[in-house]
Design an enzyme around this catalytic site. Structure first.
Site, PDB file in Angstrom:
ATOM      1  N   LYS A 124      18.835 -13.426 -13.354  1.00 12.06           N
ATOM      2  CA  LYS A 124      19.190 -13.485 -11.933  1.00 12.06           C
ATOM      3  C   LYS A 124      20.554 -12.839 -11.720  1.00 12.06           C
ATOM      4  O   LYS A 124      21.382 -12.748 -12.635  1.00 12.06           O
ATOM      5  CB  LYS A 124      19.208 -14.929 -11.411  1.00 12.06           C
ATOM      6  CG  LYS A 124      20.201 -15.883 -12.100  1.00 12.06           C
ATOM      7  CD  LYS A 124      21.630 -15.781 -11.571  1.00 12.06           C
ATOM      8  CE  LYS A 124      22.585 -16.686 -12.340  1.00 12.06           C
ATOM      9  NZ  LYS A 124      24.001 -16.419 -12.014  1.00 12.06           N
TER      10      LYS A 124
ATOM     11  N   ASP B 250      21.168 -23.928 -12.409  1.00 14.37           N
ATOM     12  CA  ASP B 250      20.379 -22.782 -11.964  1.00 14.37           C
ATOM     13  C   ASP B 250      18.879 -22.978 -12.148  1.00 14.37           C
ATOM     14  O   ASP B 250      18.086 -22.176 -11.645  1.00 14.37           O
ATOM     15  CB  ASP B 250      20.793 -21.510 -12.722  1.00 14.37           C
ATOM     16  CG  ASP B 250      22.162 -20.989 -12.313  1.00 14.37           C
ATOM     17  OD1 ASP B 250      22.643 -21.383 -11.234  1.00 14.37           O
ATOM     18  OD2 ASP B 250      22.743 -20.197 -13.067  1.00 14.37           O
TER      19      ASP B 250
ATOM     20  N   SER C 231      16.570 -19.880 -16.848  1.00 11.21           N
ATOM     21  CA  SER C 231      15.280 -19.271 -16.590  1.00 11.21           C
ATOM     22  C   SER C 231      14.270 -19.650 -17.666  1.00 11.21           C
ATOM     23  O   SER C 231      13.104 -19.940 -17.366  1.00 11.21           O
ATOM     24  CB  SER C 231      15.420 -17.751 -16.517  1.00 11.21           C
ATOM     25  OG  SER C 231      14.207 -17.133 -16.136  1.00 11.21           O
TER      26      SER C 231
ATOM     27  N   GLY D 130      19.288 -18.901 -20.018  1.00  7.47           N
ATOM     28  CA  GLY D 130      18.878 -20.213 -20.522  1.00  7.47           C
ATOM     29  C   GLY D 130      18.188 -21.042 -19.465  1.00  7.47           C
ATOM     30  O   GLY D 130      17.178 -21.715 -19.731  1.00  7.47           O
TER      31      GLY D 130
ATOM     32  N   ALA E  81      25.977 -14.694 -20.254  1.00  6.73           N
ATOM     33  CA  ALA E  81      26.264 -13.454 -19.538  1.00  6.73           C
ATOM     34  C   ALA E  81      26.351 -13.620 -18.023  1.00  6.73           C
ATOM     35  O   ALA E  81      26.571 -12.648 -17.309  1.00  6.73           O
ATOM     36  CB  ALA E  81      25.189 -12.415 -19.863  1.00  6.73           C
TER      37      ALA E  81
END
Length: 307
Positions: free
Chosen positions: A23, A150, A118, A116, A111
């Site tokens: 993302k 997330d 996702s 992770g 990053a």
């Protein structure tokens, strides 16, 4: 890839494959600090076609979770979000089954691309189908939220306004597509450090701007609007420590990017381009630096899918 099982196994599927996209954050605002110690955020998130892959299969004669990764940087135990997501699903579903999971990594770790999270969302989605649980997106998000802020977003991808700690997700439609140049520095930026530095470098949290408040009320937006409102609160502290990331942003803008921004807390910088040729040209101006990983991928137009 969906495989049918045979024999007495009560589950009609024996295996599924799920792609887990990265993302980007066209907007990331860090707002006030909450009583629980976390910060409220306001972000617009979009998935892009840089994807990990999960293969999940039932192990008919086992009762354990076996997780294998194609990188030595990730362990196949409870420190891995995929493993923890699988445990959380089985506990909520009150099922005891053996699972054989293979994780193929392509998204750089640490990053700011949500790899992770996702992967965890893909695990929940895959098991929801494999075990025929019939959970809604909201039910899956409830399982995922404790694993990472997330995770809920990916269960409502490809585009959404995300608020609270990340648990409040309002899907939106971005009416056009773009090509994205992702430039990963090769080093990580610890999220906790980024929050601490942000607190040091600003006196108080700013409220949402008028343009962001306007976007918050919309269900359909376009990339031109997002480019005009692009902002990431983490850029000030992260660029102060890592000037190389600021320079990457400047190169992307000089190559004609509509917007260039740090993604998450870093250390990936992304640029948006209207077509693949322009994105490839920008990649060519950056990829000669050996320590950098540069990807050219389109924005995603649909949700995570199980096959």
């Amino acid at each position: 890839m969906t495989k049918r099982s045979s024999g007495s196994n009560p589950h009609t599927l024996s295996g599924v494959t799920v792609s887990a996209p990265a993302k980007i954050n066209p907007v990331l605002r860090i707002l006030d600090r909450r009583q629980d110690g976390y910060h409220n955020l306001w972000s617009i998130m979009q998935t892009v076609a840089l994807e990990d892959e999960l293969q999940i299969r039932l192990a008919p004669h086992g009762r354990d979770i076996q997780l294998r990764c194609d990188t030595e940087q990730l362990a196949g135990d409870r420190s891995n979000l995929v493993y923890r997501a699988a445990v959380a699903v089985l506990e909520k579903a009150q099922q005891t089954v053996g699972l054989d999971i293979q994780l193929s990594k392509r998204i750089p770790m640490g990053a700011g691309l949500g790899g992770g999270s996702s992967d965890a969302a893909a695990t929940i989605l895959g098991l929801n189908q494999l075990l025929q649980l019939g959970w809604s997106g909201g039910q899956m998000a409830e399982v995922g939220q404790p694993l990472g802020s997330d995770v809920p977003f990916f269960l409502f991808a490809p585009s959404a306004v995300v608020t609270g700690r990340g648990e409040i997700v309002k899907p939106i439609r971005i009416s056009d597509s773009r090509w994205v140049v992702l430039v990963n520095s090769g080093f990580g930026v610890e999220t906790k450090w980024a929050y601490q530095e942000l607190a040091k470098t600003r006196g108080s949290a700013r409220s949402l701007s008028q343009s962001h408040a306007y976007l918050d009320r919309q269900t359909d937006v376009n990339w031109t609007q997002l480019a005009e409102s692009a902002e990431n609160d983490f850029e000030t502290p992260v660029f102060a420590r890592h000037d190389s990331l600021r320079r990457i942003k400047q190169v992307l803008l000089a190559q004609g990017a509509e917007l260039a921004l740090l993604s998450g807390s870093g250390a990936t910088v992304f640029g948006l381009f209207q077509d693949q040729a322009a994105a490839n040209q920008a990649q060519g101006q950056i990829a000669y630096e050996k320590e950098l990983k540069v990807y050219v991928v389109p924005t995603c137009s649909g949700p995570l899918t199980v096959r």
